[in-house]
Design a protein around this motif. Structure first.
Motif, mmCIF file in Angstrom:
data_model
loop_
_atom_site.group_PDB
_atom_site.id
_atom_site.type_symbol
_atom_site.label_atom_id
_atom_site.label_comp_id
_atom_site.label_asym_id
_atom_site.label_seq_id
_atom_site.Cartn_x
_atom_site.Cartn_y
_atom_site.Cartn_z
ATOM 1 N N PRO A 263 0.792 -1.227 0.000
ATOM 2 C CA PRO A 263 0.000 0.000 0.000
ATOM 3 C C PRO A 263 0.830 1.285 0.000
ATOM 4 N N THR A 264 2.008 1.246 0.597
ATOM 5 C CA THR A 264 2.834 2.455 0.656
ATOM 6 C C THR A 264 3.692 2.642 -0.583
ATOM 7 N N LYS A 265 3.653 1.660 -1.505
ATOM 8 C CA LYS A 265 4.487 1.724 -2.714
ATOM 9 C C LYS A 265 3.660 1.411 -3.955
ATOM 10 N N LYS A 266 2.489 2.014 -4.095
ATOM 11 C CA LYS A 266 1.646 1.750 -5.263
ATOM 12 C C LYS A 266 2.397 2.144 -6.513
ATOM 13 N N PRO A 267 2.319 1.399 -7.607
ATOM 14 C CA PRO A 267 1.523 0.195 -7.868
ATOM 15 C C PRO A 267 2.338 -1.088 -7.686
ATOM 16 N N THR A 268 3.115 -1.186 -6.603
ATOM 17 C CA THR A 268 4.006 -2.326 -6.397
ATOM 18 C C THR A 268 3.281 -3.471 -5.698
ATOM 19 N N ARG A 269 3.558 -4.673 -6.168
ATOM 20 C CA ARG A 269 3.074 -5.896 -5.530
ATOM 21 C C ARG A 269 4.284 -6.716 -5.114
ATOM 22 N N LYS A 270 4.171 -7.362 -3.966
ATOM 23 C CA LYS A 270 5.235 -8.222 -3.433
ATOM 24 C C LYS A 270 4.902 -9.660 -3.774
ATOM 25 N N ARG A 271 5.889 -10.362 -4.353
ATOM 26 C CA ARG A 271 5.775 -11.796 -4.603
ATOM 27 C C ARG A 271 6.808 -12.498 -3.734
ATOM 28 N N VAL A 272 6.317 -13.414 -2.886
ATOM 29 C CA VAL A 272 7.187 -14.091 -1.922
ATOM 30 C C VAL A 272 7.073 -15.599 -2.104
ATOM 31 N N VAL A 273 8.209 -16.267 -2.101
ATOM 32 C CA VAL A 273 8.227 -17.722 -2.083
ATOM 33 C C VAL A 273 8.721 -18.150 -0.700
ATOM 34 N N TYR A 274 7.969 -19.066 -0.085
ATOM 35 C CA TYR A 274 8.332 -19.589 1.234
ATOM 36 C C TYR A 274 8.697 -21.066 1.120
ATOM 37 N N PHE A 275 9.796 -21.402 1.754
ATOM 38 C CA PHE A 275 10.220 -22.784 1.887
ATOM 39 C C PHE A 275 9.985 -23.192 3.336
#
Length: 143
Positions: free
Chosen positions: A79-91
């Motif tokens: 929300p604080t970095k529009k239009p950025t989306r975070k993509r996370v991979v979890y192991f």
């Protein structure tokens, strides 16, 4: 992919240890007060797994062993970095006989908690879902 959307890529791990027959999870508390799993940006030339190992070590001081067969991906807006989306991979990563040490610049604390308490601390459903999946995977595959 939406036009104009920027993506940030991170990797991390659901980290656990065992105490007797109990599985305990390493949950971090950020400087902003939210609870989650250790994760961070994937650096140039780094694999997702290498980034996850490095980020867990940096944020918690723990050296983990990744468990084959568990991978979960998450995506959400920043929300604080529009239009950025975070993509996370979890192991899924396991440690033993270590004491966590939070990275003071980013992490206020690391908590070693049983499943029910860890679940309760996580404020976001996406993280709760990942913890549920990890817990089921451990019960079925990591005896």
């Amino acid at each position: 992919m939406k036009r104009g959307t920027v993506y940030e890529y991170s990797a991390g791990a659901v980290v656990f240890t065992r105490k007797g027959n109990e599985v305990l999870y390493a949950i971090i508390r950020s400087k902003t007060g939210t609870y989650g799993f250790a994760k961070g940006h994937i650096e140039s030339g780094e694999s997702e797994e290498e980034a996850a190992l490095r980020e867990v070590r940096e944020e918690t001081g723990l050296s983990i062993r990744l468990i084959d067969g568990f991978v979960r991906r998450d995506e959400y807006p920043l929300p604080t970095k529009k239009p950025t989306r975070k993509r996370v991979v979890y192991f899924l990563g396991e440690f033993s006989d270590q004491t966590p040490t939070p990275q003071p610049e980013e992490i206020s604390s690391v908590h070693i908690l049983g499943y029910a308490e860890a679940y309760k601390r996580l404020q976001f459903e996406n993280l709760r879902s990942i913890l549920r999946a990890a817990n089921s995977f451990i019960e079925e595959n990591c005896k």
